[in-house]
Design an enzyme around this catalytic site. Sequence first.
Site, PDB file in Angstrom:
ATOM      1  N   ASP A 179      18.328 -29.773  11.927  1.00 21.02           N
ATOM      2  CA  ASP A 179      19.465 -30.683  11.807  1.00 21.02           C
ATOM      3  C   ASP A 179      20.717 -29.800  11.922  1.00 21.02           C
ATOM      4  OD1 ASP A 179      21.009 -32.979  11.157  1.00 21.02           O
ATOM      5  OD2 ASP A 179      21.167 -32.262   9.105  1.00 21.02           O
ATOM      6  N   LYS A 180      21.854 -30.363  12.329  1.00 24.73           N
ATOM      7  CA  LYS A 180      23.052 -29.535  12.532  1.00 24.73           C
ATOM      8  C   LYS A 180      23.872 -29.354  11.262  1.00 24.73           C
ATOM      9  CE  LYS A 180      26.869 -31.074  14.483  1.00 24.73           C
ATOM     10  NZ  LYS A 180      27.936 -30.720  13.518  1.00 24.73           N
ATOM     11  N   THR A 181      24.450 -30.467  10.774  1.00 25.23           N
ATOM     12  CA  THR A 181      25.416 -30.382   9.682  1.00 25.23           C
ATOM     13  C   THR A 181      24.759 -29.953   8.380  1.00 25.23           C
ATOM     14  OG1 THR A 181      26.655 -32.151  10.735  1.00 25.23           O
ATOM     15  CG2 THR A 181      27.237 -31.616   8.462  1.00 25.23           C
ATOM     16  N   THR A 194      20.399 -33.853  16.311  1.00 24.91           N
ATOM     17  CA  THR A 194      21.558 -34.284  15.528  1.00 24.91           C
ATOM     18  C   THR A 194      22.065 -35.653  15.970  1.00 24.91           C
ATOM     19  OG1 THR A 194      23.830 -33.686  14.911  1.00 24.91           O
ATOM     20  CG2 THR A 194      23.116 -33.046  17.103  1.00 24.91           C
ATOM     21  N   GLY A 195      22.749 -36.311  15.069  1.00 21.55           N
ATOM     22  CA  GLY A 195      23.360 -37.599  15.372  1.00 21.55           C
ATOM     23  C   GLY A 195      24.761 -37.445  15.947  1.00 21.55           C
ATOM     24  N   ASP A 224      17.073 -37.406   7.459  1.00 18.74           N
ATOM     25  CA  ASP A 224      16.077 -36.475   7.999  1.00 18.74           C
ATOM     26  C   ASP A 224      14.671 -36.720   7.450  1.00 18.74           C
ATOM     27  OD1 ASP A 224      18.034 -34.969   9.452  1.00 18.74           O
ATOM     28  OD2 ASP A 224      18.635 -34.023   7.571  1.00 18.74           O
ATOM     29  N   ASP A 245      18.341 -31.858   5.660  1.00 18.82           N
ATOM     30  CA  ASP A 245      18.869 -31.843   4.297  1.00 18.82           C
ATOM     31  C   ASP A 245      19.144 -33.210   3.705  1.00 18.82           C
ATOM     32  OD1 ASP A 245      20.984 -32.573   5.868  1.00 18.82           O
ATOM     33  OD2 ASP A 245      22.438 -31.212   4.962  1.00 18.82           O
TER      34      ASP A 245
END
Length: 702
Positions: A397-399, A547-548, A598, A594
């Site tokens: 995931d990115k953020t 990622t979204g 997810d 996180d």
Amino acid sequence: MDEKYEKDRKNNTKHDNHKHVDNNQHHEDNINYDHHKDHEHGDQGHDHDNHGHGGHDHSHMLDDFKKRFYISLIVTIPILIFSPMIQSFLGYEFSFPGVMYVLFALATFIFFYGGKPFLTGSYDELKQKNPGMMTLIALAIVVAYVYSSLTVFGLSGSNFFWELATLIVIMLLGHWIEMRSVMGASNALEELVKMIPSEAHLIGENGDMKDVKVDQLVQGNKVLVKPGEKVPVDGLIEKGQSDVNESMLTGESVPVEKTTDDQVIAGSINGEGSLTLQVEKTGEDSYLSQVVKMVKEAQESRSKTQDLSNRAAKWLFYLALFAGFTTLIVWLVIGFPFDYALERMVTVMVIACPHALGLAAPLVVARSTALAAKRGLLIRNRANFEEARNIQSIVFDKTGTLTEGEFGITEIVTEEGYQKNDLLQIAASLEAQSEHPIAKGIVEEAKSQKLTLTEPEKFESMTGKGLKGVIAGKEILIVSPGYVEEKQISYQAQKFEEFSEEGKTVVFVLISNELAGMIALADKVRESAERAVSRLKDLHVQSIMLTGDNSKVAQWVANQLKLDEVIAEVLPHEKAEKIKALKSQGLKIAMTGDGVNDAPALANADLGIAVGAGTDVAMETADVILVKSNPEDVVSILELSKSTYKKMIQNLWWAAGYNIVTIPLAAGILYPLGIVLSPAVGAVLMSLSTVVVAINARLFKG
């Protein structure tokens, strides 16, 4: 999944009262800087005794094994001293009238007290028609006890009381170590519980307020959360507006703006505003109970490799029976007396239960769990952790995972006549009065440049527009793109467009009503993420971002990290589908995330990794939890998994190797050459095997 909660979790363009630059409508957005006053986070006076942490049955079992081990160990010492076989081997004599009866009494105590868990365990295994480690141990101690007792009361032969005692003591030690290692991980998880307050401000029907224990709250109650306090329950905001720091729950360190009808979760930290909550979740449904449930699951998690040792024990049980009775029959057929043939049979059946096998897996598990805990890895599912050695692709995931979730300056663009450092110094001096994430990013950059900040002579927050102040007699404004558009101030539009397309937030600095420049900020890419991706390439493991966020933002991050693949603009429910699609290509996939969004992907991956403790849902579906939000820990999981498996197999071979050599020797296969393994020599080999296994596990560095 709650859409409202999901909106808040992922809305990175709206923190505090800032409305950041949206990639599609950045000209219409503006930044609303509210002045965040400094506040003290008062001690909540936590009383954690009232939290039901769970796992008490497991803790009781652990204490029981520990007690049985120590008592049995103490009783074993005189058994070894009085044993004729040990005396013969070590070359000393120690005897007195009735010594054999004393030996019998001590051995009887150990057999029934220390051996009880194995005897009852074997009963359960046999009832299920699935003999394993407990049955193998029970066979050895029953044969050793019954045969040795008969020698005390008239049967010709040597007693095996020393073997009975040492086997029970070592097996108790193995089980105790195994259970303690799991409890160690559980205790680390329970530290999360301490972060949740034990009291809440309950608002009565007539509006009066009193402090009550959290466990006294019921669904529908109303509670007040004051500025700076931790949220005591999972609830829905009825009144109030505030920025809430959910970093403990989601790994997202940028506070999220919360207002009426938004959800908040126990353990998150309230910002400047007061919130009135309606209690939504209590008891089994609460965050606290989810943590406790996860602890319990961690305790009950079985290791596949431990099952491998259990399967080895099953076959050794059948081998012991076959080899024992075959030995008895063969010695009788070739003309030896029954007493001698029986002693051979008993020697084979007792030796067939290697002490080392009981310690092979637990010692490595204990060492591996300790090493993992030191590195901030909490292993929830040992089976999937051990399979991590086969992972081919890691999906991030990115953020909050690849990025820090904190704003940092990426570029400063100045107008003619202004220097970057001067612009940064002026902006930071004004922003130092605010606690907002963007303000912190600007101030941190100024500090890293070792710039001296000036106290503003005046300071004002312009609602929906930005900040205004006076520094060194000059009026300073730090404003949003919306303000600049509204006042029709000319700026470098092309540069602004470039920043906006990369998903960056832009603020404009005006000095004495003249545009001095603009500052672009973005969620900072973790330095550790770059190192993690590089190390994964060395391991020939793919790095994929899921990622979204829009594709331009995602690609900007991916380019910095040199990721192998980017999958962007994915809705939460689609993440799980993307994981399934990757798995359908025959890849072994690990997912690192996180948040609530997810969770489905974590559950569908071959290995689910929750970052920064994650939400309760993320933790429920994860196999490994990373205490620190460090992407390099993902690489550590793969490396530790490989080395743990390798060390376990080594230990199982050492333990099995003992049997491969000693059972035929004990049966008398080399008798024609004049070589018969005596019980005393068998004891030495058994001890050496156990020592080797213990040392091999201790040398494990991960």
